[in-house]
Motif scaffolding. Structure first.
Motif, PDB file in Angstrom:
ATOM      1  N   SER A  34       0.925  -1.277  -0.518  1.00 15.65           N
ATOM      2  CA  SER A  34      -0.254  -0.053  -0.028  1.00 15.65           C
ATOM      3  C   SER A  34       0.780   1.416  -0.259  1.00 15.65           C
ATOM      4  O   SER A  34       2.057   1.878   0.911  1.00 15.65           O
ATOM      5  CB  SER A  34      -1.184   0.143   1.255  1.00 15.65           C
ATOM      6  OG  SER A  34      -1.049  -1.233   1.048  1.00 15.65           O
ATOM      7  N   LEU A  36       1.150   4.856   0.369  1.00 15.44           N
ATOM      8  CA  LEU A  36      -0.044   5.884   1.334  1.00 15.44           C
ATOM      9  C   LEU A  36       0.616   7.804   0.946  1.00 15.44           C
ATOM     10  O   LEU A  36       2.074   7.875   1.091  1.00 15.44           O
ATOM     11  CB  LEU A  36       0.379   5.736   2.455  1.00 15.44           C
ATOM     12  CG  LEU A  36      -0.269   6.208   3.864  1.00 15.44           C
ATOM     13  CD1 LEU A  36      -1.808   6.490   3.484  1.00 15.44           C
ATOM     14  CD2 LEU A  36      -0.126   6.493   5.123  1.00 15.44           C
ATOM     15  N   VAL A  92      -3.668   4.850  -1.133  1.00 14.99           N
ATOM     16  CA  VAL A  92      -4.219   5.030  -0.492  1.00 14.99           C
ATOM     17  C   VAL A  92      -3.682   7.260  -0.250  1.00 14.99           C
ATOM     18  O   VAL A  92      -2.478   7.203   0.437  1.00 14.99           O
ATOM     19  CB  VAL A  92      -4.035   4.508   1.496  1.00 14.99           C
ATOM     20  CG1 VAL A  92      -4.481   5.010   2.055  1.00 14.99           C
ATOM     21  CG2 VAL A  92      -3.747   3.206   1.431  1.00 14.99           C
ATOM     22  N   LEU A  94      -5.017  10.213   2.652  1.00 14.20           N
ATOM     23  CA  LEU A  94      -5.742   9.998   3.870  1.00 14.20           C
ATOM     24  C   LEU A  94      -5.319  11.258   4.067  1.00 14.20           C
ATOM     25  O   LEU A  94      -4.645  12.140   4.474  1.00 14.20           O
ATOM     26  CB  LEU A  94      -5.004   9.559   5.384  1.00 14.20           C
ATOM     27  CG  LEU A  94      -5.348   9.192   6.379  1.00 14.20           C
ATOM     28  CD1 LEU A  94      -6.409   9.019   6.583  1.00 14.20           C
ATOM     29  CD2 LEU A  94      -4.353   9.072   7.332  1.00 14.20           C
ATOM     30  N   THR A 106      -3.071   4.249   9.834  1.00 17.10           N
ATOM     31  CA  THR A 106      -2.501   3.798   8.546  1.00 17.10           C
ATOM     32  C   THR A 106      -2.049   1.828   8.831  1.00 17.10           C
ATOM     33  O   THR A 106      -2.942   1.320   8.012  1.00 17.10           O
ATOM     34  CB  THR A 106      -2.420   4.142   7.386  1.00 17.10           C
ATOM     35  OG1 THR A 106      -3.086   5.525   7.473  1.00 17.10           O
ATOM     36  CG2 THR A 106      -2.644   2.950   5.992  1.00 17.10           C
ATOM     37  N   ASN A 109      -4.445   0.067  11.124  1.00 15.55           N
ATOM     38  CA  ASN A 109      -5.827  -0.084  10.169  1.00 15.55           C
ATOM     39  C   ASN A 109      -6.128  -1.217   9.495  1.00 15.55           C
ATOM     40  O   ASN A 109      -6.499  -1.923   8.655  1.00 15.55           O
ATOM     41  CB  ASN A 109      -6.112   0.949   9.364  1.00 15.55           C
ATOM     42  CG  ASN A 109      -6.908   1.989  10.507  1.00 15.55           C
ATOM     43  OD1 ASN A 109      -7.271   1.503  12.236  1.00 15.55           O
ATOM     44  ND2 ASN A 109      -7.088   2.859  10.313  1.00 15.55           N
TER      45      ASN A 109
END
Length: 149
Positions: A34, A36, A92, A94, A106, A109
């Motif tokens: 991922s 971010l 991702v 945020l 993150t 999560n």
């Protein structure tokens, strides 16, 4: 060893270097990755630290939109680099969080088992030290952190 890696990017050269490390790790461990990016909360503060009473809602909405467009560009660029390396990534974004808090939250999560990030990015005076965001993530994360210099 790693099954889900999160890599924080901010568009800086060092975060791109961190991304390349994360891509190599994801490839070698066949791990999910991922990518971010986090943008700070938008606030308008006058020199005397008082909130200005102009059309702040409109100004903040424009600022948030600009941050979102920048974040999408950063994630698109990261996606292109990943595609060139043959690694699928989950982008991702945020918004409205301080970077370190957003990275730690993150990672928790999404059940990441490794955070990869640069030692500093484009965050003002904090970049003069270890990078205040990197230091914060190291201090507050239960997830292992790989800092790329």
């Amino acid at each position: 060893m790693y099954t889900h890696i999160v890599c924080a990017v901010d568009g800086s050269e060092l975060s791109t270097k961190a991304l390349r490390h994360a891509l190599a790790l994801a490839k070698s461990f066949n791990a999910r990755l991922s990518v971010l990016t986090v943008t700070d909360p938008s606030v308008i503060v006058a020199p005397g630290a008082e909130i200005m009473m102009v059309d702040t809602a409109s100004i903040l909405a424009d600022l948030d939109k600009a941050k979102e467009e920048s974040a999408k560009g950063i994630l698109t660029d990261a996606g292109r680099i990943a595609q060139d390396e043959g690694v699928a990534v989950n982008p991702v974004y945020l918004p409205g969080h301080h970077a370190a808090e957003g990275i730690v939250t993150t990672a928790k999560n999404i059940n990441a088992d490794l955070i990869v990030m640069g030692s500093h990015g484009r965050r003002g005076l904090g970049r003069l030290l270890l990078g205040s965001q990197a230091a914060e993530v190291l201090a507050h994360s239960d997830t292992p952190v790989l800092i790329v210099k």
